[in-house]
Design a protein around this motif. Structure first.
Motif, PDB file in Angstrom:
ATOM      1  N   GLY A  31       0.879  -1.244  -0.068  1.00 60.10           N
ATOM      2  CA  GLY A  31       0.124   0.086  -0.113  1.00 60.10           C
ATOM      3  C   GLY A  31       0.879   1.139   0.095  1.00 60.10           C
ATOM      4  N   ALA A  32       2.148   1.194   0.063  1.00 64.13           N
ATOM      5  CA  ALA A  32       3.073   2.363   0.179  1.00 64.13           C
ATOM      6  C   ALA A  32       3.020   2.942  -1.178  1.00 64.13           C
ATOM      7  CB  ALA A  32       4.490   2.131   0.840  1.00 64.13           C
ATOM      8  N   ALA A  36       7.687   9.933  -6.681  1.00 61.73           N
ATOM      9  CA  ALA A  36       7.188  10.411  -7.898  1.00 61.73           C
ATOM     10  C   ALA A  36       8.575   9.980  -8.783  1.00 61.73           C
ATOM     11  CB  ALA A  36       7.273  11.811  -7.866  1.00 61.73           C
ATOM     12  N   THR A  37       8.207   9.866 -10.348  1.00 61.81           N
ATOM     13  CA  THR A  37       9.151   9.441 -11.147  1.00 61.81           C
ATOM     14  C   THR A  37      10.227  10.526 -11.318  1.00 61.81           C
ATOM     15  OG1 THR A  37       7.848  10.360 -12.962  1.00 61.81           O
ATOM     16  CG2 THR A  37       7.675   8.031 -12.317  1.00 61.81           C
ATOM     17  N   ARG A  38       9.875  11.832 -11.424  1.00 61.67           N
ATOM     18  CA  ARG A  38      10.934  12.965 -11.496  1.00 61.67           C
ATOM     19  C   ARG A  38      11.774  12.963 -10.320  1.00 61.67           C
ATOM     20  NH1 ARG A  38       6.497  15.548 -13.964  1.00 61.67           N
ATOM     21  NH2 ARG A  38       6.938  16.075 -16.144  1.00 61.67           N
ATOM     22  N   LEU A  39      11.245  12.839  -9.116  1.00 61.70           N
ATOM     23  CA  LEU A  39      11.937  12.696  -7.626  1.00 61.70           C
ATOM     24  C   LEU A  39      13.027  11.881  -7.709  1.00 61.70           C
ATOM     25  CD1 LEU A  39      12.596  13.821  -5.062  1.00 61.70           C
ATOM     26  CD2 LEU A  39      10.503  12.398  -4.069  1.00 61.70           C
ATOM     27  N   LEU A  40      12.601  10.342  -8.128  1.00 66.58           N
ATOM     28  CA  LEU A  40      13.456   9.489  -7.892  1.00 66.58           C
ATOM     29  C   LEU A  40      14.509   9.481  -8.873  1.00 66.58           C
ATOM     30  CD1 LEU A  40      14.014   6.684  -6.372  1.00 66.58           C
ATOM     31  CD2 LEU A  40      12.589   5.603  -8.075  1.00 66.58           C
ATOM     32  N   GLY A  45      20.111   9.821 -10.160  1.00 69.90           N
ATOM     33  CA  GLY A  45      21.128  10.752 -11.256  1.00 69.90           C
ATOM     34  C   GLY A  45      20.739   9.867 -12.503  1.00 69.90           C
ATOM     35  N   VAL A  46      19.453   9.495 -12.760  1.00 74.38           N
ATOM     36  CA  VAL A  46      19.134   8.492 -14.079  1.00 74.38           C
ATOM     37  C   VAL A  46      17.953   9.466 -14.771  1.00 74.38           C
ATOM     38  CG1 VAL A  46      19.721   6.592 -13.155  1.00 74.38           C
ATOM     39  CG2 VAL A  46      17.204   7.148 -13.064  1.00 74.38           C
ATOM     40  N   SER A  47      17.639   9.266 -16.056  1.00 74.78           N
ATOM     41  CA  SER A  47      16.782   9.897 -16.769  1.00 74.78           C
ATOM     42  C   SER A  47      15.355   9.405 -16.128  1.00 74.78           C
ATOM     43  CB  SER A  47      16.498   9.434 -18.231  1.00 74.78           C
ATOM     44  OG  SER A  47      16.379   8.246 -18.604  1.00 74.78           O
ATOM     45  N   ARG A  48      14.398  10.373 -16.392  1.00 75.81           N
ATOM     46  CA  ARG A  48      12.860   9.883 -16.109  1.00 75.81           C
ATOM     47  C   ARG A  48      12.550   8.719 -16.695  1.00 75.81           C
ATOM     48  NH1 ARG A  48       7.424  12.842 -17.354  1.00 75.81           N
ATOM     49  NH2 ARG A  48       6.063  11.780 -15.358  1.00 75.81           N
ATOM     50  N   ASN A  49      12.693   8.713 -17.996  1.00 76.45           N
ATOM     51  CA  ASN A  49      12.105   7.532 -18.739  1.00 76.45           C
ATOM     52  C   ASN A  49      12.760   6.271 -18.301  1.00 76.45           C
ATOM     53  OD1 ASN A  49      11.015   9.309 -20.672  1.00 76.45           O
ATOM     54  ND2 ASN A  49      12.743   9.302 -22.271  1.00 76.45           N
ATOM     55  N   THR A  50      13.971   6.294 -17.664  1.00 73.82           N
ATOM     56  CA  THR A  50      14.447   5.128 -17.039  1.00 73.82           C
ATOM     57  C   THR A  50      13.485   4.619 -15.865  1.00 73.82           C
ATOM     58  OG1 THR A  50      16.888   5.540 -17.548  1.00 73.82           O
ATOM     59  CG2 THR A  50      16.108   3.911 -15.656  1.00 73.82           C
ATOM     60  N   VAL A  51      13.165   5.672 -15.096  1.00 68.79           N
ATOM     61  CA  VAL A  51      12.233   5.272 -14.134  1.00 68.79           C
ATOM     62  C   VAL A  51      10.739   5.020 -14.524  1.00 68.79           C
ATOM     63  CG1 VAL A  51      11.133   6.187 -11.905  1.00 68.79           C
ATOM     64  CG2 VAL A  51      13.445   6.852 -12.472  1.00 68.79           C
ATOM     65  N   LEU A  52      10.433   5.673 -15.414  1.00 71.58           N
ATOM     66  CA  LEU A  52       9.138   5.247 -15.959  1.00 71.58           C
ATOM     67  C   LEU A  52       8.937   3.858 -16.349  1.00 71.58           C
ATOM     68  CD1 LEU A  52       8.052   8.396 -18.074  1.00 71.58           C
ATOM     69  CD2 LEU A  52       6.795   7.551 -16.040  1.00 71.58           C
ATOM     70  N   ALA A  53      10.050   3.519 -17.386  1.00 69.52           N
ATOM     71  CA  ALA A  53      10.364   2.000 -17.765  1.00 69.52           C
ATOM     72  C   ALA A  53      10.353   1.211 -16.518  1.00 69.52           C
ATOM     73  CB  ALA A  53      11.328   1.900 -18.600  1.00 69.52           C
ATOM     74  N   ALA A  54      10.675   1.308 -15.554  1.00 68.47           N
ATOM     75  CA  ALA A  54      10.880   0.284 -14.445  1.00 68.47           C
ATOM     76  C   ALA A  54       9.591   0.198 -13.773  1.00 68.47           C
ATOM     77  CB  ALA A  54      12.082   0.988 -13.265  1.00 68.47           C
ATOM     78  N   TYR A  55       9.027   1.419 -13.582  1.00 70.55           N
ATOM     79  CA  TYR A  55       7.551   1.195 -13.110  1.00 70.55           C
ATOM     80  C   TYR A  55       6.583   0.559 -13.544  1.00 70.55           C
ATOM     81  CZ  TYR A  55       8.626   4.936  -9.404  1.00 70.55           C
ATOM     82  OH  TYR A  55       8.983   5.389  -8.016  1.00 70.55           O
ATOM     83  N   GLU A  56       6.652   0.719 -15.033  1.00 69.56           N
ATOM     84  CA  GLU A  56       5.655   0.249 -16.206  1.00 69.56           C
ATOM     85  C   GLU A  56       5.893  -1.310 -16.073  1.00 69.56           C
ATOM     86  OE1 GLU A  56       2.968  -0.645 -18.311  1.00 69.56           O
ATOM     87  OE2 GLU A  56       3.416   1.292 -17.535  1.00 69.56           O
ATOM     88  N   VAL A  68      -4.444   6.931 -11.177  1.00 66.44           N
ATOM     89  CA  VAL A  68      -4.554   8.406 -12.016  1.00 66.44           C
ATOM     90  C   VAL A  68      -4.468   9.524 -10.932  1.00 66.44           C
ATOM     91  CG1 VAL A  68      -5.497   9.827 -13.532  1.00 66.44           C
ATOM     92  CG2 VAL A  68      -5.783   7.468 -13.869  1.00 66.44           C
ATOM     93  N   GLY A  69      -3.547  10.451 -11.167  1.00 65.77           N
ATOM     94  CA  GLY A  69      -3.554  11.735 -10.121  1.00 65.77           C
ATOM     95  C   GLY A  69      -2.856  11.186  -8.805  1.00 65.77           C
ATOM     96  N   SER A  70      -2.627  10.197  -8.542  1.00 66.77           N
ATOM     97  CA  SER A  70      -2.154   9.739  -7.176  1.00 66.77           C
ATOM     98  C   SER A  70      -0.818   9.260  -7.054  1.00 66.77           C
ATOM     99  CB  SER A  70      -3.280   9.020  -6.474  1.00 66.77           C
ATOM    100  OG  SER A  70      -4.390   9.482  -6.250  1.00 66.77           O
ATOM    101  N   GLY A  71      -0.344   8.419  -8.196  1.00 63.96           N
ATOM    102  CA  GLY A  71       0.565   7.820  -8.195  1.00 63.96           C
ATOM    103  C   GLY A  71       0.803   6.514  -8.297  1.00 63.96           C
ATOM    104  N   SER A  72       1.870   5.469  -7.996  1.00 68.56           N
ATOM    105  CA  SER A  72       2.041   4.142  -7.956  1.00 68.56           C
ATOM    106  C   SER A  72       2.222   3.621  -6.600  1.00 68.56           C
ATOM    107  CB  SER A  72       3.184   3.733  -8.924  1.00 68.56           C
ATOM    108  OG  SER A  72       3.036   4.319 -10.430  1.00 68.56           O
ATOM    109  N   PHE A  73       1.350   2.616  -6.343  1.00 66.94           N
ATOM    110  CA  PHE A  73       1.314   2.104  -5.006  1.00 66.94           C
ATOM    111  C   PHE A  73       1.343   0.531  -5.163  1.00 66.94           C
ATOM    112  CE2 PHE A  73      -1.277   5.853  -5.012  1.00 66.94           C
ATOM    113  CZ  PHE A  73      -1.022   6.382  -3.790  1.00 66.94           C
ATOM    114  N   ILE A  74       2.165   0.028  -4.087  1.00 66.03           N
ATOM    115  CA  ILE A  74       2.395  -1.373  -3.832  1.00 66.03           C
ATOM    116  C   ILE A  74       1.619  -2.197  -3.776  1.00 66.03           C
ATOM    117  CG2 ILE A  74       4.061  -3.022  -2.678  1.00 66.03           C
ATOM    118  CD1 ILE A  74       6.018  -0.954  -1.930  1.00 66.03           C
TER     119      ILE A  74
END
Length: 481
Positions: A31-32, A36-40, A45-56, A68-74
Motif C-alpha cells: 500500500g505504500a 514520484a518518477t521525477r523525484l526518484l 541521477g538517471v533519466s525520468r524515462n528510466t524510472v518510467l520504464a521500471a515502474y511500467e 490516476v492523479g495519485s501515483g504508483s502504489f505497492i
C-alpha cells in the motif's frame, strides 16, 4: 528510499530489480506509495524515462498499481524472504529421482580437464587445432547458410544434405556403409549417449564402460539410472573375459583410439566383441571420437564396418576435427529402432540448428572439410613429433610414453611418481605457468602412479618446446624436494 543498482544490464532493468528487492525484503510495506518518477530520477541521477520504464515493468508484473492523479502504489502481499539475502536461493532437496542421481554423480565445478586461468602453456586435451583458414571458410559458409536456410523448425532427424554428406564421408574414410535414413544428427557424443540411454536402457540395467574412460559418458549413464560397470583395457582393447554376469545391456567402447590411453582395439578383439554382442543380445556404442587422425598409416576401419548383426550404434562428432563450439555430431541408428531414436531426439530439442547443419553440409560437399582434415593432419603430426622429441630429449628414461600414433594427445607415465608426488608436480607446474593434467580422473579405480594426459593440438611447435622445458624443470625441482 535507498536503492542499490547492481550494474548489470540496462539501467531500467537494474532499477526494476532494486525496487523488487526492497519490496521482497519488507523494507517498504503493501500500500505504500512509490516516489514520484521525477523525484526518484533526480535522486538516482538517471533519466525520468528510466524510472518510467521500471515502474511500467513492475505494473506489468503485478507489483504496483497506478492510480490516476495519485501515483504508483505497492499491491502484492509482501513477506520478508525468510531472512535470506536478496537473490540468495534456498538449497532445496532434489525434486525427482533423476535430479537425485544428477547431484550424486555429477559435479559441474569438478569436471576434469579444465584449464587453470592465467597459464602460459597448457597440455589441455580437447582444445582444437586453430587454423585461420578454417575460421574464414566457416564464416563464409555460415553467412551463406543464414541467407538461404528456411526459417521454420529443422527436421528432427537432421537436414538430408548433411546426412548424405555424412554417409559419403563414412564410406570413404571409416569403411561404414549406411544410408541417410539411418543417420541422426545430434549436438555431440553426449546427446548421442543420452538418446541411446532413453531408447535402450531401463533404470537398473547394466552398462559397461572401459577403464579408464571418458567420464561424461559414465555420468550420462548413471544419471539415466543405469548400473555402470568399468572393465579394464589392455594392449588389445576391452578385456572381454572381465565382462560382468549377467551380460550387460550396453557396452561403451572407443576402439579406434581408446580414450584416454590411446590403445587401438585389435582385429581379433573386435571380432570377439561383435560375437559376444550377437550371442547375448547386447548393444555396442562405438564412440569414434578421434578416428580421423593417424600418423603412421591410413585410419582404421570402424568397428561398425565389421558388424553383420546390427548391434553397433556408431557415433562421430565434428567437435574435435573442427571446433567444440560447433556442437554437431551424428549417430548411425539400428534400422529397426529408427523411429525410437528420432522420437528421443525430438523429445530432447525438436532438432539441431538448421543453419549450422546447412553450412557444414556445403562445407563437406565443396571439399573444404577434406582440405581441412589434410591440413590439420600435417600440423598435428608436426606438433606430436615436437612433443615426442622434446620429452625424450629432456626426460629420457624418467618417463614412459604411451604413443598411440593417433589422435590429438598422448599419455606419459612418470617413473617413480606416486599420486601424492604427482599432485606436487602439477601444483609446481601451475606456479611456473604450466598447466598439467593427470589421467587419474578418468579412472573409477585410479592407479597409484602419475600419468599425464598431454594434448598438443592447442599449442604451436615453439610453445610445445617451451612447455616441455618447464615440465623438465618441475620434475627436477620436485625430485630434489
Amino acid at each position: 528510499m535507498h536503492l542499490q543498482l547492481d550494474g548489470k544490464g540496462p539501467l531500467h532493468a537494474q532499477l526494476t530489480r532494486a525496487l523488487k528487492g526492497v519490496m521482497l525484503t519488507g523494507s517498504i510495506t503493501r500500500g505504500a506509495r512509490l516516489p514520484a518518477t521525477r523525484l526518484l530520477a533526480r535522486e538516482l541521477g538517471v533519466s525520468r524515462n528510466t524510472v518510467l520504464a521500471a515502474y511500467e515493468q513492475l505494473r506489468a508484473e503485478g507489483f504496483v498499481a497506478a492510480r490516476v492523479g495519485s501515483g504508483s502504489f505497492i499491491t502484492p502481499p509482501l513477506q520478508p524472504a525468510s531472512g535470506l539475502a536478496p537473490g540468495a536461493p534456498a538449497v532445496l532437496p532434489p525434486q525427482s529421482e533423476y535430479a537425485r542421481r544428477a547431484r550424486k554423480y555429477h559435479d559441474h565445478a569438478a569436471m576434469p580437464g579444465r584449464a587453470t586461468p592465467g597459464m602460459r602453456y597448457a597440455f589441455q586435451y580437447g582444445v582444437p587445432y586453430t587454423n585461420p583458414a578454417l575460421t574464414s571458410a566457416w564464416a563464409r559458409e555460415l553467412a551463406h547458410a543464414a541467407a538461404y536456410t528456411q526459417p521454420h523448425y529443422p527436421q528432427t532427424q537432421g537436414l538430408p544434405a548433411l546426412r548424405e554428406a555424412v554417409c559419403d564421408y563414412l564410406a570413404r574414410r571409416r569403411g561404414v556403409q549406411t544410408t541417410p535414413d539411418d543417420v541422426l544428427i545430434v549436438t555431440g557424443t553426449q546427446q548421442a549417449m543420452a538418446v541411446t540411454a532413453r531408447v535402450l536402457l531401463n533404470v537398473g540395467d547394466t552398462a559397461v564402460v572401459e577403464e579408464p574412460h571418458y567420464t561424461a559418458m559414465r555420468e550420462v549413464l548413471q544419471i539415466h539410472g543405469a548400473r555402470v560397470h568399468a572393465v579394464d583395457v589392455d594392449a588389445q582393447g576391452l578385456v572381454l573375459d572381465d565382462l560382468p554376469e549377467p551380460p550387460p545391456r550396453l557396452l561403451y567402447v572407443t576402439p579406434s583410439h581408446q580414450f584416454p590411453t590411446g590403445v587401438v582395439m585389435s582385429l581379433s578383439r573386435r571380432l570377439q566383441l561383435l560375437d559376444y554382442a550377437q550371442r547375448h543380445g547386447c548393444w555396442v556404442f562405438e564412440d569414434d571420437y578421434d578416428g580421423e587422425f593417424r600418423y603412421d598409416a591410413q585410419p582404421l576401419a570402424a568397428l561398425r564396418s565389421l558388424d553383420r548383426s546390427g548391434r553397433v550404434i556408431y557415433v562421430g562428432t565434428f567437435s574435435k576435427v573442427l571446433f567444440p563450439s560447433l556442437r554437431l555430431g551424428y549417430l548411425v541408428m539400428p534400422a529397426g529402432l529408427r523411429e525410437d531414436y528420432v522420437t528421443a531426439k525430438w523429445q530432447e530439442d525438436f532438432g539441431t540448428s538448421a543453419i549450422e547443419q546447412s553450412a557444414l553440409a556445403h562445407f563437406m560437399e565443396s571439399g573444404g572439410f577434406e582440405r581441412h582434415l589434410r591440413r590439420a593432419g600435417r600440423a598435428l603430426n608436426e606438433r606430436r613429433s615436437a612433443l615426442l622429441k622434446g620429452l625424450r630429449d629432456a626426460l629420457g628414461e624418467r618417463i614412459a610414453i604411451a604413443d598411440s600414433r593417433a589422435g590429438m594427445h598422448l599419455v606419459t607415465w612418470l617413473r617413480d611418481y606416486d599420486s601424492a608426488q604427482g599432485e606436487r608436480l602439477i601444483a609446481r607446474g601451475r606456479e611456473l605457468g604450466l598447466d598439467l593434467f593427470s589421467i587419474a580422473p578418468y579412472y573409477q579405480r585410479p592407479p597409484d602412479r602419475l600419468g599425464l594426459l598431454m594434448g598438443y593440438a592447442g599449442m604451436s611447435v615453439g610453445e610445445i618446446e617451451q612447455a616441455v622445458g618447464l615440465l623438465a624443470r618441475c620434475i627436477e625441482e620436485t625430485r630434489e624436494r
